[in-house]
Design an enzyme around this catalytic site. Sequence first.
Site, mmCIF file in Angstrom:
data_model
loop_
_atom_site.group_PDB
_atom_site.id
_atom_site.type_symbol
_atom_site.label_atom_id
_atom_site.label_comp_id
_atom_site.label_asym_id
_atom_site.label_seq_id
_atom_site.Cartn_x
_atom_site.Cartn_y
_atom_site.Cartn_z
ATOM 1 N N GLU A 187 13.716 2.620 2.467
ATOM 2 C CA GLU A 187 12.449 3.351 2.467
ATOM 3 C C GLU A 187 12.570 4.658 1.694
ATOM 4 O O GLU A 187 13.509 5.424 1.903
ATOM 5 C CB GLU A 187 12.021 3.637 3.901
ATOM 6 C CG GLU A 187 10.579 3.343 4.184
ATOM 7 C CD GLU A 187 10.245 1.875 4.048
ATOM 8 O OE1 GLU A 187 9.614 1.504 3.030
ATOM 9 O OE2 GLU A 187 10.595 1.082 4.937
ATOM 10 N N THR B 255 13.397 5.070 -1.236
ATOM 11 C CA THR B 255 14.474 5.013 -2.225
ATOM 12 C C THR B 255 13.958 4.578 -3.594
ATOM 13 O O THR B 255 14.615 4.820 -4.608
ATOM 14 C CB THR B 255 15.578 4.037 -1.780
ATOM 15 O OG1 THR B 255 14.968 2.786 -1.412
ATOM 16 C CG2 THR B 255 16.349 4.578 -0.589
ATOM 17 N N ASP B 256 12.776 3.952 -3.630
ATOM 18 C CA ASP B 256 12.328 3.365 -4.897
ATOM 19 C C ASP B 256 12.044 4.420 -5.960
ATOM 20 O O ASP B 256 12.499 4.306 -7.102
ATOM 21 C CB ASP B 256 11.132 2.435 -4.692
ATOM 22 C CG ASP B 256 9.920 3.082 -4.046
ATOM 23 O OD1 ASP B 256 10.036 4.205 -3.513
ATOM 24 O OD2 ASP B 256 8.838 2.454 -4.068
ATOM 25 N N SER C 27 -16.472 -7.486 -1.419
ATOM 26 C CA SER C 27 -15.416 -7.920 -0.509
ATOM 27 C C SER C 27 -16.022 -8.681 0.656
ATOM 28 O O SER C 27 -17.206 -8.482 0.990
ATOM 29 C CB SER C 27 -14.615 -6.726 0.021
ATOM 30 O OG SER C 27 -15.376 -6.012 0.980
ATOM 31 N N ALA D 293 -1.615 -0.398 7.412
ATOM 32 C CA ALA D 293 -0.539 -0.784 8.325
ATOM 33 C C ALA D 293 0.844 -0.676 7.698
ATOM 34 O O ALA D 293 1.836 -1.062 8.317
ATOM 35 C CB ALA D 293 -0.757 -2.216 8.823
ATOM 36 N N LEU E 174 1.807 -2.344 5.065
ATOM 37 C CA LEU E 174 2.179 -3.658 4.545
ATOM 38 C C LEU E 174 1.666 -3.863 3.121
ATOM 39 O O LEU E 174 1.662 -4.968 2.608
ATOM 40 C CB LEU E 174 1.634 -4.764 5.453
ATOM 41 C CG LEU E 174 2.080 -4.682 6.913
ATOM 42 C CD1 LEU E 174 1.490 -5.840 7.713
ATOM 43 C CD2 LEU E 174 3.605 -4.694 7.026
ATOM 44 N N SER E 175 1.244 -2.769 2.505
ATOM 45 C CA SER E 175 0.868 -2.749 1.094
ATOM 46 C C SER E 175 -0.373 -3.583 0.793
ATOM 47 O O SER E 175 -0.393 -4.374 -0.147
ATOM 48 C CB SER E 175 2.039 -3.209 0.229
ATOM 49 O OG SER E 175 1.874 -2.767 -1.098
ATOM 50 N N SER F 158 -3.077 -2.434 -0.453
ATOM 51 C CA SER F 158 -3.627 -2.008 -1.745
ATOM 52 C C SER F 158 -2.915 -2.695 -2.899
ATOM 53 O O SER F 158 -3.549 -3.145 -3.861
ATOM 54 C CB SER F 158 -3.525 -0.487 -1.888
ATOM 55 O OG SER F 158 -2.175 -0.052 -1.826
ATOM 56 N N ASP G 138 6.530 -2.031 -3.894
ATOM 57 C CA ASP G 138 5.505 -2.880 -3.305
ATOM 58 C C ASP G 138 5.038 -3.950 -4.277
ATOM 59 O O ASP G 138 4.965 -5.133 -3.943
ATOM 60 C CB ASP G 138 4.316 -2.028 -2.855
ATOM 61 C CG ASP G 138 4.696 -1.034 -1.767
ATOM 62 O OD1 ASP G 138 5.791 -1.164 -1.198
ATOM 63 O OD2 ASP G 138 3.892 -0.125 -1.499
#
Length: 386
Positions: A37, A39-40, A71, A127, A129-130, A132, A176
């Site tokens: 986390e 680190t990217d 949507s 949440a 969990l990406s 976007s 992500d």
Amino acid sequence: MTTTTDTGVLAARFQETFGAAADGVWQAPGRVNLIGEHTDYNEGFVLPFAIDKTAKVALRVRDDSRVRMLSTFGGHGVVEADLADSEPGSGEGWSRYPLGVAWALKERGIQVPGFDLLLDSDVPSGAGLSSSHAIECAVISALNELTGAGFAAEDLVLATQRAENVFVGAPTGIMDQSASLRGAKGHAVFLDCRDQHVELVPFDAEASGLVLLVIDTKVSHSHADGGYASRRASCELGAEILGVTALRDVGVERLEEASGLLDETTLRRVRHVVTENDRVLQTVETLGKLGPAAIGELLDASHVSMRDDFEISCPELDLAVDTSRANGAIGARMTGGGFGGSAIALTPVGQEQQVRDAVVRSFAEAGFTAPDIFTVTPAAGALRLA
């Protein structure tokens, strides 16, 4: 975001909404980060995997520069824009993500026409969990094909990062979208964020008698807020003082030296990134030799580091992690950018219900919003469905 829409139903609703058939339907998954986390953007190592929750887009290119988007969630009606007027900071809500990747492709010299788009997603929003990036990766996969751009996954990763960083204004790295675009069923994505080198690492929890629970705390977070940006700034400051290109270049053996050069807060931020990189490498090695059942202590250590050194946890995440561990999970940690979102708990199949019940009960006793708890498995990356 929730969805039960299959491809045929989505295509039919597109035609009903926009008066013509879609050119196709594409999907891209959300992701869980197993470990690694923050680190990217420090050019380090991460180990996420694409999950079996996805964003789907039915899309048709137009012969003008207009964009019309709808949507299946939110009830906001059709959102309209014009790519000729699209610029960083424009758009609202989820519409920023399709507009952002179109802008990023145009910036790379691609003639991007207007388009009609219908979005459906079951990746929970906010949440961690990406959700976007799932939208962005589905849209950019569609536009990459329909415009004939023909970019490789590595190029699409950088284009979506550009959309996030500049158009949306979120200073995120490449993890992500790499997981969403390059994931594979049954595998985690071991990514070197310096050169985008990827190795697919088998991660079959079920075969080891385990499940990976996601505990969505319902505490929404946003990468475009000050907490994420301030952590990134601390990392850049630490790298500058230590005389390295990025914290990727600092090994754990230099932490003692760093303690004499950095202020206390910057030292903690640096220590998290340096030790987290090391934990990713240990996790990859351990999975290869011993399998998922042997990585619990590394997950635990990662959470402690994020809680105490990087300070991106929150009471709900800590409670989810602590309760999971006390009731049978072999390892647990928050996942994602922090300040809310989700925790993951690697749990023996026989203990799953006990962990679920205990977490729900502990949240109720603490007066927190009831969490959403579900399992995820490594799934395929972005693809065309129809």
